[in-house]
Design a protein around this motif. Structure first.
Motif, PDB file in Angstrom:
ATOM      1  N   UNK A 232       6.467  -3.525  -9.507  1.00  0.00           N
ATOM      2  CA  UNK A 232       6.267  -4.946  -9.832  1.00  0.00           C
ATOM      3  C   UNK A 232       6.176  -5.763  -8.537  1.00  0.00           C
ATOM      4  N   UNK A 233       7.030  -5.440  -7.548  1.00  0.00           N
ATOM      5  CA  UNK A 233       6.925  -6.130  -6.254  1.00  0.00           C
ATOM      6  C   UNK A 233       5.540  -5.919  -5.644  1.00  0.00           C
ATOM      7  N   UNK A 234       5.009  -4.701  -5.798  1.00  0.00           N
ATOM      8  CA  UNK A 234       3.661  -4.414  -5.267  1.00  0.00           C
ATOM      9  C   UNK A 234       2.612  -5.288  -5.957  1.00  0.00           C
ATOM     10  N   UNK A 235       2.758  -5.485  -7.282  1.00  0.00           N
ATOM     11  CA  UNK A 235       1.787  -6.298  -8.001  1.00  0.00           C
ATOM     12  C   UNK A 235       1.807  -7.738  -7.501  1.00  0.00           C
ATOM     13  N   UNK A 236       2.980  -8.361  -7.432  1.00  0.00           N
ATOM     14  CA  UNK A 236       3.047  -9.753  -7.013  1.00  0.00           C
ATOM     15  C   UNK A 236       2.630  -9.914  -5.551  1.00  0.00           C
ATOM     16  N   UNK A 237       2.798  -8.900  -4.738  1.00  0.00           N
ATOM     17  CA  UNK A 237       2.318  -8.964  -3.352  1.00  0.00           C
ATOM     18  C   UNK A 237       0.793  -8.947  -3.325  1.00  0.00           C
ATOM     19  N   UNK A 238       0.165  -8.131  -4.175  1.00  0.00           N
ATOM     20  CA  UNK A 238      -1.291  -8.087  -4.234  1.00  0.00           C
ATOM     21  C   UNK A 238      -1.856  -9.441  -4.707  1.00  0.00           C
ATOM     22  N   UNK A 239      -1.171 -10.039  -5.672  1.00  0.00           N
ATOM     23  CA  UNK A 239      -1.590 -11.358  -6.145  1.00  0.00           C
ATOM     24  C   UNK A 239      -1.491 -12.379  -5.022  1.00  0.00           C
ATOM     25  N   UNK A 240      -0.426 -12.310  -4.234  1.00  0.00           N
ATOM     26  CA  UNK A 240      -0.259 -13.235  -3.110  1.00  0.00           C
ATOM     27  C   UNK A 240      -1.343 -13.031  -2.061  1.00  0.00           C
ATOM     28  N   UNK A 241      -1.747 -11.774  -1.823  1.00  0.00           N
ATOM     29  CA  UNK A 241      -2.822 -11.510  -0.867  1.00  0.00           C
ATOM     30  C   UNK A 241      -4.140 -12.088  -1.359  1.00  0.00           C
ATOM     31  N   UNK A 242      -4.387 -11.989  -2.669  1.00  0.00           N
ATOM     32  CA  UNK A 242      -5.614 -12.550  -3.225  1.00  0.00           C
ATOM     33  C   UNK A 242      -5.610 -14.068  -3.128  1.00  0.00           C
ATOM     34  N   UNK A 278      -0.392  -1.799 -10.663  1.00  0.00           N
ATOM     35  CA  UNK A 278       0.253  -1.937 -11.964  1.00  0.00           C
ATOM     36  C   UNK A 278      -0.643  -2.696 -12.940  1.00  0.00           C
ATOM     37  N   UNK A 279      -1.349  -3.689 -12.435  1.00  0.00           N
ATOM     38  CA  UNK A 279      -2.270  -4.484 -13.272  1.00  0.00           C
ATOM     39  C   UNK A 279      -3.301  -5.129 -12.354  1.00  0.00           C
ATOM     40  N   UNK A 281      -5.321  -7.975 -10.440  1.00  0.00           N
ATOM     41  CA  UNK A 281      -4.797  -9.196  -9.834  1.00  0.00           C
ATOM     42  C   UNK A 281      -5.351 -10.449 -10.502  1.00  0.00           C
ATOM     43  N   UNK A 282      -6.396 -10.336 -11.313  1.00  0.00           N
ATOM     44  CA  UNK A 282      -6.932 -11.531 -11.937  1.00  0.00           C
ATOM     45  C   UNK A 282      -5.975 -12.125 -12.970  1.00  0.00           C
ATOM     46  N   UNK A 283      -4.975 -11.372 -13.312  1.00  0.00           N
ATOM     47  CA  UNK A 283      -3.975 -11.936 -14.217  1.00  0.00           C
ATOM     48  C   UNK A 283      -3.177 -13.046 -13.533  1.00  0.00           C
ATOM     49  N   UNK A 284      -3.257 -13.063 -12.208  1.00  0.00           N
ATOM     50  CA  UNK A 284      -2.637 -14.160 -11.466  1.00  0.00           C
ATOM     51  C   UNK A 284      -1.150 -13.994 -11.305  1.00  0.00           C
ATOM     52  N   UNK A 285      -0.435 -15.092 -11.334  1.00  0.00           N
ATOM     53  CA  UNK A 285       0.982 -15.118 -11.000  1.00  0.00           C
ATOM     54  C   UNK A 285       1.870 -14.679 -12.163  1.00  0.00           C
ATOM     55  N   UNK A 286       1.293 -14.173 -13.234  1.00  0.00           N
ATOM     56  CA  UNK A 286       2.072 -13.684 -14.368  1.00  0.00           C
ATOM     57  C   UNK A 286       1.683 -12.243 -14.641  1.00  0.00           C
ATOM     58  N   UNK A 287       2.691 -11.409 -14.770  1.00  0.00           N
ATOM     59  CA  UNK A 287       2.462  -9.973 -15.007  1.00  0.00           C
ATOM     60  C   UNK A 287       2.443  -9.724 -16.503  1.00  0.00           C
ATOM     61  N   UNK A 288       1.375  -9.121 -17.023  1.00  0.00           N
ATOM     62  CA  UNK A 288       1.362  -8.787 -18.454  1.00  0.00           C
ATOM     63  C   UNK A 288       2.399  -7.695 -18.743  1.00  0.00           C
ATOM     64  N   UNK A 289       3.069  -7.835 -19.850  1.00  0.00           N
ATOM     65  CA  UNK A 289       4.102  -6.868 -20.209  1.00  0.00           C
ATOM     66  C   UNK A 289       3.694  -5.967 -21.357  1.00  0.00           C
ATOM     67  N   UNK A 293      -1.936  -3.109 -18.618  1.00  0.00           N
ATOM     68  CA  UNK A 293      -1.074  -2.418 -17.652  1.00  0.00           C
ATOM     69  C   UNK A 293      -1.620  -1.040 -17.322  1.00  0.00           C
ATOM     70  N   UNK A 294      -1.277  -0.543 -16.158  1.00  0.00           N
ATOM     71  CA  UNK A 294      -1.591   0.823 -15.748  1.00  0.00           C
ATOM     72  C   UNK A 294      -0.977   1.764 -16.787  1.00  0.00           C
ATOM     73  N   UNK A 295      -1.757   2.649 -17.417  1.00  0.00           N
ATOM     74  CA  UNK A 295      -1.213   3.523 -18.478  1.00  0.00           C
ATOM     75  C   UNK A 295      -0.017   4.369 -18.004  1.00  0.00           C
TER      76      UNK A 295
END
Length: 723
Positions: A232-242, A278-279, A281-289, A293-295
């Motif tokens: 999850x930290x990796x996902x939010x970091x990728x969103x921040x890079x975008x 994990x997902x 990055x176009x989902x933006x600052x919210x992670x789909x639960x 998601x990555x299967x």
């Protein structure tokens, strides 16, 4: 010191030292002034003594399991101060109420005695015996206060307090109330709730910080969050890079080439897919639960959602960065709080929930109130305790003094000493010096210095316990008779002081001299055993040699085609053998004849002296050594091995040793048949040979065979004139 000088002491000598006689109240009153170097003992244990154990516990003020000289002096003074006529200590019988002093102390004891007699149904009685106070539950009913500051569960009708007392006993152990019930005191209550409050404060911090949001599933929630935290930290970091650079948006998602490669593979194994983001990055600052998601992480995210997200935020479909950081902080604080768990012992016995419940019930204050309620009757109850103590000292104090200050009971042989556990019957002997021991090996290291022949026995009484025991160990001193067959493995029968019989098995023997008679015969027994062993070895070797030679000859004879020629008779060989035998017989005959000649050359009264000298030469050293050892025999090391501090020599002399160990004797006036029809037949031929040899020697001596012949006179030479 003035009182000690004014008092005229009487001493008796026994065991190699002077012992004080305690016969009058004046002796007891002056005991504090008697030099303790003259005491037989300075300390003894409370265990393994044939005395009232409750009396010994009263004397042992510091409860260290030992009675020392200062405690003896204190209890003597205490007893004398409560008796109007201390002479009753030297008499048998109950404690008369009239024997108590007329002061305030005596009045309190008399009042307690009257209450006790009323409880016993003898309101008109005027005396008490130890049996009257044997049942503490009768004196101090468990459901009533008794003034000792201890609280049994039977003292309250409150179910919560009963359960609390049981929990504290289970956690910290129990003390024994005067009623005999398991109980707790203020010290145990304070220790228990000091630990309980630490645990309660620790749990309170969790509530203050909101760490209890996950409830009982906190541990599982932390594990679920930890499993997906890196992804999850990796996902939010990728969103921040975008967000930082729009050009990175396409690069932060899965590369097309990687997707092409995966499309040609079997994706049944999610391991190849797990490395992708994990997902998207176009989902933006919210992670789909749920969707998108990555299967490979679908199951882990679902576990995280149910255990972590739902308890805090409810049924969310998407998780924001701020919400994620809050959840991480909650779990981090929980881990830090968990690391501060108090190290309290009561958690090993009780569940945390039960401990917190006891604190919240305010059980500590309620239990301490019970303690104070119990103490309100301390004065009246202490009167009963003092009365019980005085009753028991009335019957046992003088006995203790005559086994501590002196060893009068042991050396007088009228009654057994308090350390004598009973009598062992074994190998035709009865041994009275038997002492109960706890550790055989440790005791033997000390007791070996007693120079006594010691038997260590393991005694058992299966299915019939005595004083709650079915087994015990004893050490027994054999002080008379002979060693006989006393060795490890022998069995005997032990009778304790109450007449109960125990199976006894010898497990260890400490060798030493038993008697001078035993020492006289010991050289001959050793020589006989040596000769017997050598003859048996020689016979066994000859038998084995014959069997091996016979087997070899049988093998050679049975070999196919083999013919064994009969050996030729070698007359020279047999002549040599006969000559050697003849020389040996001649040498023995010459030696025997020389001995006989020497004896016959003596006067008749010198022959017994010669035989006596031979016996002394053989047995004298062993008898002398045994005499020295027997004179050194001492009771001290035997008692020291049990924890005593014996202050005197306490010798066991030869005459006294014969009194401690009795030999089997036929009753007086018994008829005895001396002929044994199954006795071994005596060997006659050795005596016949000896008589023949003596007769031959005497005949040869009488014929002058062994007398030196006078030299022959030189022959005269005839002169020419004579010729």
């Amino acid at each position: 010191m003035t009182q000690a000088l004014a008092h005229r002491w009487r001493f008796f000598r026994a065991g190699g030292f002077d012992q004080v006689q305690l016969e009058t109240p004046a002796d007891l009153a002056a005991l504090r002034g008697l030099d303790q170097k003259l005491w037989a003992s300075l300390a003894c244990p409370v265990n393994n003594l044939e005395l009232d154990r409750r009396m010994l516990d009263y004397i042992d003020l510091n409860k260290d399991g030992r009675i020392r000289a200062p405690e003896i002096l204190d209890v003597v003074d205490w007893t004398l101060a409560r008796l109007r006529d201390p002479a009753v200590l030297f008499e048998n019988g109950p404690l008369q109420l009239a024997s108590l002093t007329d002061d305030a102390v005596g009045a309190r004891l008399r009042l307690a005695a009257q209450r006790l007699l009323a409880v016993l149904g003898r309101a008109d009685g005027d005396s008490l015996v130890p049996a009257d106070t044997a049942n503490l539950a009768q004196l101090f009913p468990p459901h009533e206060p008794n003034g000792d500051g201890l609280v049994p569960a039977t003292l309250t009708d409150d179910a919560e307090l009963k359960a609390a007392i049981a929990d504290i006993i289970a956690s910290l152990g129990a003390q024994t109330d005067r009623s005999g019930e398991a109980a707790i005191g203020a010290e145990q209550i304070g220790e228990f709730f000091a630990q309980a409050r630490q645990l309660h404060a620790w749990h309170a911090r969790a509530a203050e910080q909101g760490l209890d949001a996950f409830g009982e599933g906190t541990v599982a929630a932390v594990e679920a969050l930890s499993a997906v935290r890196a992804k999850i930290d990796d996902y939010f970091t990728r969103v921040a890079m975008a967000e930082f650079d729009p050009r990175a948006a396409a690069l932060m998602n899965a590369q097309e080439a990687e997707l092409v490669r995966l499309s040609s593979l079997s994706l049944a194994d999610a391991g190849e897919v797990a490395g992708l983001p994990l997902a998207a990055v176009q989902h933006g600052d919210e992670l789909p639960l749920d969707k998108g998601l990555n299967p490979a992480w679908q199951g882990a995210i679902g576990e995280f959602r149910q255990r972590v997200v739902v308890p805090v935020y409810g049924e969310l479909e998407r998780l924001s960065r701020e919400q994620w950081q809050h959840l991480v902080a909650l779990c981090g604080n929980y881990l830090a709080w968990q690391a501060e768990t108090p190290k309290v012992a009561i958690v090993e016995v009780l569940k945390r929930g039960r401990i917190l419940e006891l604190v919240e019930q305010d059980a500590e204050a309620r239990l301490l109130a019970l303690v104070e309620k119990d103490k309100t009757v301390a004065e009246a109850a202490d009167g009963l305790v003092e009365l019980d103590k005085l009753i028991r000292l009335r019957h046992g104090l003088i006995t203790l003094l005559r086994n501590f200050v002196s060893l009068q009971s042991f050396y007088a042989r009228q009654d057994k000493a308090v350390f004598q556990a009973g009598t062992l019957y074994i190998d035709g002997k009865s041994c009275d010096l038997a002492v109960e021991v706890d550790n055989i090996e440790a005791h033997a290291k000390v007791a070996a210095a007693s120079d006594c022949f010691l038997l260590y026995c393991a005694c058992t009484r299966r299915g019939e316990p005595v004083r709650g025991k079915e087994a015990m160990n004893i050490v027994v001193a054999v002080t008379a008779g002979s060693e006989g067959d006393l060795q490890a493995g022998r069995h005997g029968l032990f009778y304790d002081r109450d007449g109960n019989d125990w199976d006894a098995k010898v497990v260890k023997v400490v060798q030493s001299a038993i008697s001078i008679r035993e020492a006289f015969w010991s050289p001959y027994r050793r020589i006989s055993k040596l000769v017997s062993d050598q003859v048996q070895k020689l016979a066994a070797s000859r038998d084995a040699d014959m069997v091996s030679k016979t087997a070899a000859k049988v093998g050679e004879t049975g070999a196919p085609g083999a013919a064994t020629p009969a050996p030729a008779f070698d007359i020279a060989k047999f002549a040599g053998i006969f000559a050697a035998i003849g020389l040996a017989v001649g040498a023995l005959g010459t030696a025997l004849a020389a001995v006989v000649t020497g004896i016959l050359s003596l006067a008749w009264w010198q022959v017994p002296l010669l035989l006596l000298g031979v016996l002394l030469a053989i047995s004298g050293p062993a008898m002398l050594l045994a005499w020295f050892k027997l004179r050194r025999r001492s009771l001290g090391p035997i008692l020291d091995g049990n924890g005593w501090a014996v202050n005197a020599k306490a010798r066991i002399s030869i005459p006294f040793g014969t009194a401690l160990t009795q030999m089997a004797e036929l009753p007086k006036g018994s008829d005895r048949a001396l002929r044994d029809p199954y006795a071994d037949k005596p060997l006659v031929w050795p005596w016949i040979l000896l008589l023949v040899a003596l007769a031959a020697g005497y005949y040869a001596w009488s014929q002058g065979v062994f007398s030196p012949e006078p030299p022959a006179a030189p022959a005269e030479v005839a002169t020419p004139a004579q010729q």
